[in-house]
Design an enzyme around this catalytic site. Structure first.
Site, PDB file in Angstrom:
ATOM      1  N   SER A  23       0.857  -1.096   0.181  1.00 16.87           N
ATOM      2  CA  SER A  23      -0.056  -0.413  -0.042  1.00 16.87           C
ATOM      3  C   SER A  23       1.094   1.128  -0.161  1.00 16.87           C
ATOM      4  CB  SER A  23      -1.116   0.354   1.307  1.00 16.87           C
ATOM      5  OG  SER A  23      -1.864  -0.698   0.845  1.00 16.87           O
ATOM      6  N   ARG A  27       1.165   4.294  -2.364  1.00 16.25           N
ATOM      7  CA  ARG A  27       1.790   5.367  -2.737  1.00 16.25           C
ATOM      8  C   ARG A  27       2.501   6.552  -3.133  1.00 16.25           C
ATOM      9  NH1 ARG A  27      -2.465   2.200  -0.514  1.00 16.25           N
ATOM     10  NH2 ARG A  27      -4.258   3.329  -0.099  1.00 16.25           N
ATOM     11  N   ASP A 314      -6.939  -8.059   4.553  1.00 16.70           N
ATOM     12  CA  ASP A 314      -6.228  -9.302   3.578  1.00 16.70           C
ATOM     13  C   ASP A 314      -5.709 -10.260   4.295  1.00 16.70           C
ATOM     14  OD1 ASP A 314      -6.342  -7.334   1.634  1.00 16.70           O
ATOM     15  OD2 ASP A 314      -4.756  -6.154   2.480  1.00 16.70           O
ATOM     16  N   LYS A 341     -12.529  -9.331  -3.617  1.00 13.95           N
ATOM     17  CA  LYS A 341     -10.919  -9.263  -3.374  1.00 13.95           C
ATOM     18  C   LYS A 341     -10.648  -9.632  -4.688  1.00 13.95           C
ATOM     19  CE  LYS A 341     -10.661  -7.148  -0.013  1.00 13.95           C
ATOM     20  NZ  LYS A 341     -10.169  -5.525   0.642  1.00 13.95           N
ATOM     21  N   ARG A 387      -2.199 -14.415  -1.973  1.00 16.44           N
ATOM     22  CA  ARG A 387      -2.780 -14.285  -0.738  1.00 16.44           C
ATOM     23  C   ARG A 387      -3.137 -16.342  -0.571  1.00 16.44           C
ATOM     24  NH1 ARG A 387      -0.639  -9.566   0.700  1.00 16.44           N
ATOM     25  NH2 ARG A 387      -1.949  -8.061   0.362  1.00 16.44           N
TER      26      ARG A 387
HETATM   27  C1  S3P Z   1      -5.365  -1.871  -0.034  1.00 19.29           C
HETATM   28  C2  S3P Z   1      -6.895  -1.130   0.216  1.00 19.29           C
HETATM   29  C3  S3P Z   1      -7.445  -2.565   1.096  1.00 19.29           C
HETATM   30  C4  S3P Z   1      -7.458  -3.416   0.948  1.00 19.29           C
HETATM   31  C5  S3P Z   1      -5.625  -3.758  -0.225  1.00 19.29           C
HETATM   32  C6  S3P Z   1      -5.174  -2.682  -0.334  1.00 19.29           C
HETATM   33  C7  S3P Z   1      -4.648   0.137   0.594  1.00 19.29           C
HETATM   34  O1  S3P Z   1      -9.080  -2.145   0.292  1.00 19.29           O
HETATM   35  O2  S3P Z   1      -7.751  -4.778   0.479  1.00 19.29           O
HETATM   36  O3  S3P Z   1      -5.195  -4.643   0.124  1.00 19.29           O
HETATM   37  O4  S3P Z   1      -3.471  -0.467  -0.413  1.00 19.29           O
HETATM   38  O5  S3P Z   1      -5.702   0.901  -0.010  1.00 19.29           O
HETATM   39  P1  S3P Z   1     -10.247  -2.083   0.467  1.00 19.29           P
HETATM   40  O6  S3P Z   1      -9.632  -0.271   0.744  1.00 19.29           O
HETATM   41  O7  S3P Z   1     -10.739  -2.146  -0.454  1.00 19.29           O
HETATM   42  O8  S3P Z   1     -10.403  -2.713   1.759  1.00 19.29           O
END
Ligand code: S3P
Length: 427
Positions: A23, A27, A314, A341, A387
C-alpha cells in the site's frame, strides 16, 4: 506451472526482512508523481502490483528510475502529466486502478485503464459513484462500474461524502480527487480503514485534518517532493508469523515490519488466541515499524468481527489456516468484502482448506472453523490470487503429505522472494 512442496515437521528459525509494504509503495509513486521535484523511495516493493503503478505513471510521462529497492520519481507536478497514448495497464492491482481513477478524474486529458481478468470482475462502482458526484466523467462497462474505464479529465468540485463501505481505496480515491477539486472535500469514515494516504499526504506537505471520523482536505494544494522510507509489509509478514505459530518449536524474527495501528488487527487476534509475539525496536516517525519475534504456541479459537475486520482484511486467508490448528471454534464475520477481493476469498479459502481435511464452513460474511484438525497433502488452487498461493505454501509446512500449488508465480504480486524466505527460515 505448478510447485510441489513437502516438509517433514519443519522448525522455523532465524530472521528475515519481509519486502516493502504494498500500500505504501503504490502511494509513494503516486505522491512522487503529484509533487514537483525528485522523490526518493527506500524499501520499495518490487512486486508485480507496484510495478504496474510504475508503468502507468511512466505512461503519463513521469521519470521513474529503479536501482534495487531504491526508486526515484521526478515530476514537474500534476500539471506536467501528459495524456497517455496507450491504455494504462493496472495488471492485477485494485489499488492502482482505484487510486488512479481518483487522480485521472481531475486531469485535463483523456485516459483509459484496464487490468487483468480479476480486475475486470472487481467492483468500481464504489469509486465511480463518489467521483461522479464531484463531476468526474468516467465511462465503462455496466455504466462505468467495471474496467476497462475511460476517463475524460475535467474540473472537479469538492464533496461531503459518507462512505458506505470501510475501504481505504475509496477513501484514498476521493481524497486524491479532492486534491484537484475546488473547495474542501470531507469524508465520513464510519469504520477506520488504513490511513497511509493521510500519513503520506502530510509527509508531502499537504494540509489534511481528521476530527473523529471526519477527514477534510482542501483542493488546489501543491505537494513537495520527499524521501519515503517504506517499512516491511505486515500483510506479507503475516504468512511467516502464521508459519512460525503453527510449526512446533519455531522461533523467528521479522525485521522492520510496518505496525501502523490501522494494519495490526492480525497481531491483536493472534495474541487473543494465545500467540507469543513480541515487538521491539519500535520506530514511530511517520509510518510505525518494529521488529517482531514469534514463537510457536498452542492457540485457542476466537471470534473475529466488527471494527477489527478492515485492520486485518488481507490476512484472513492466513488466519483461517492458523485457526484450523487452534483448539475450539473460530468465527469470522462481517468480512463480506472478502467476496470482492482478487478472488472470492470466502469461497476460495473454504474450498482449498477443505481439500486438506480442515473443518471449515463458509457463511455469507465469513467462515466458521473448528480445530484442531491434522492436515493432509493435496493439489491446491491459488486462483491466481497471491494470498491464496501463500496460504497453500504455509499449509504445506504442517500437512502430512505433499502440497501442490498451481500458478505459484502469482505470489510475486506482493512477495517476490517468498519461497527464498520460507527456505531460509526452514533450513
Ligand atoms: C488497500 C486497501 C484494502 C486492501 C488492499 C490494499 C490499499 O482494500 O484490501 O489490499 O492499499 O488502500 P479496500 O480499501 O478495498 O478494503
Amino acid at each position: 506451472m505448478s510447485k510441489t512442496i513437502s516438509y517433514a515437521k519443519p522448525v522455523l528459525t532465524g530472521s528475515v526482512q519481509v519486502p516493502g509494504d504494498k500500500s505504501i509503495s503504490h502511494r509513494a509513486i503516486m505522491f512522487g508523481a503529484l509533487a514537483q521535484g525528485t522523490t526518493t523511495i527506500e524499501g520499495f516493493l518490487m512486486g508485480d502490483d507496484c510495478l504496474s503503478t510504475i508503468s502507468c505513471f511512466r505512461s503519463l510521462g513521469i521519470d521513474i528510475q529503479i536501482d534495487g529497492e531504491h526508486v526515484t520519481v521526478t515530476s514537474g507536478g500534476r500539471k506536467a502529466w501528459k495524456e497517455p497514448d496507450v491504455v494504462l495497464d493496472t495488471g492485477n492491482s485494485g489499488t492502482t486502478t482505484r487510486l488512479m481513477l481518483g487522480l485521472l478524474a481531475g486531469t485535463d486529458f483523456h485516459s483509459v485503464m484496464a487490468g487483468d481478468e480479476s480486475i475486470a470482475r472487481r467492483p468500481m462502482k464504489r469509486i465511480v459513484e463518489p467521483l461522479r458526484l464531484m463531476g468526474a466523467d468516467i465511462r465503462g462497462r455496466a455504466n462505468g462500474h467495471f474496467t476497462p474505464l475511460a476517463v475524460q479529465g475535467t474540473a472537479l468540485q469538492a464533496i461531503d461524502y459518507t462512505m458506505p463501505v470501510a475501504s481505504a481505496q475509496v477513501k484514498s480515491a476521493v481524497l486524491l480527487a479532492g486534491l484537484s477539486a475546488q473547495g474542501t472535500t470531507t469524508i465520513h469514515e464510519p469504520v477506520p480503514s488504513r490511513d497511509h494516504t493521510e500519513i503520506m499526504l502530510k509527509h508531502f506537505g499537504a494540509d489534511i485534518s481528521r476530527n473523529g471520523d471526519i477527514i477534510s482536505l482542501t483542493g488546489g494544494q501543491e505537494l513537495h517532493a520527499a524521501h519515503v522510507q517504506v517499512p516491511g509489509d505486515i500483510s506479507s509478514a503475516a504468512f511467516m508469523i502464521g508459519a512460525a505459530l503453527i510449526a512446533e518449536g519455531s522461533e523467528i524474527q521479522l525485521k522492520n515490519v510496518g505496525v501502523n495501528p490501522t494494519r495490526t488487527g492480525l497481531l491483536d487476534v493472534f495474541k487473543a488466541m494465545g500467540a507469543d509475539i513480541q515487538a521491539s525496536g519500535h520506530k514511530s516517525e511517520g509510518e510505525e515499524a518494529a521488529d517482531l519475534t514469534v514463537r510457536s504456541t498452542l492457540l485457542t479459537g476466537t471470534d473475529i468481527g466488527g471494527d477489527v475486520i478492515p485492520r486485518l482484511i488481507d490476512e484472513i486467508p492466513l488466519i483461517a489456516l492458523v485457526a484450523t490448528q487452534a483448539q475450539g471454534k473460530t468465527v469470522i464475520r462481517d468480512a463480506e468484502e472478502l467476496r470482492v477481493k482478487e478472488t472470492d476469498r470466502i469461497q476460495a479459502v473454504v474450498t482449498e482448506l477443505k481439500k486438506l481435511g480442515a473443518d471449515i464452513e463458509a457463511t455469507e460474511d465469513g467462515m466458521v472453523i473448528q480445530g484442531p484438525t491434522p492436515l493432509t497433502g493435496a493439489a491446491m488452487n491459488s486462483y491466481g490470487d497471491h494470498r491464496l498461493g501463500m496460504m497453500a505454501a504455509v499449509a504445506a509446512l504442517i500437512a502430512d503429505g505433499p502440497v501442490t500449488i498451481d500458478d505459484p508465480g502469482c505470489i510475486s504480486i506482493s512477495y517476490p522472494n517468498f519461497f527464498d524466505h520460507l527456505d531460509k527460515l526452514t533450513q
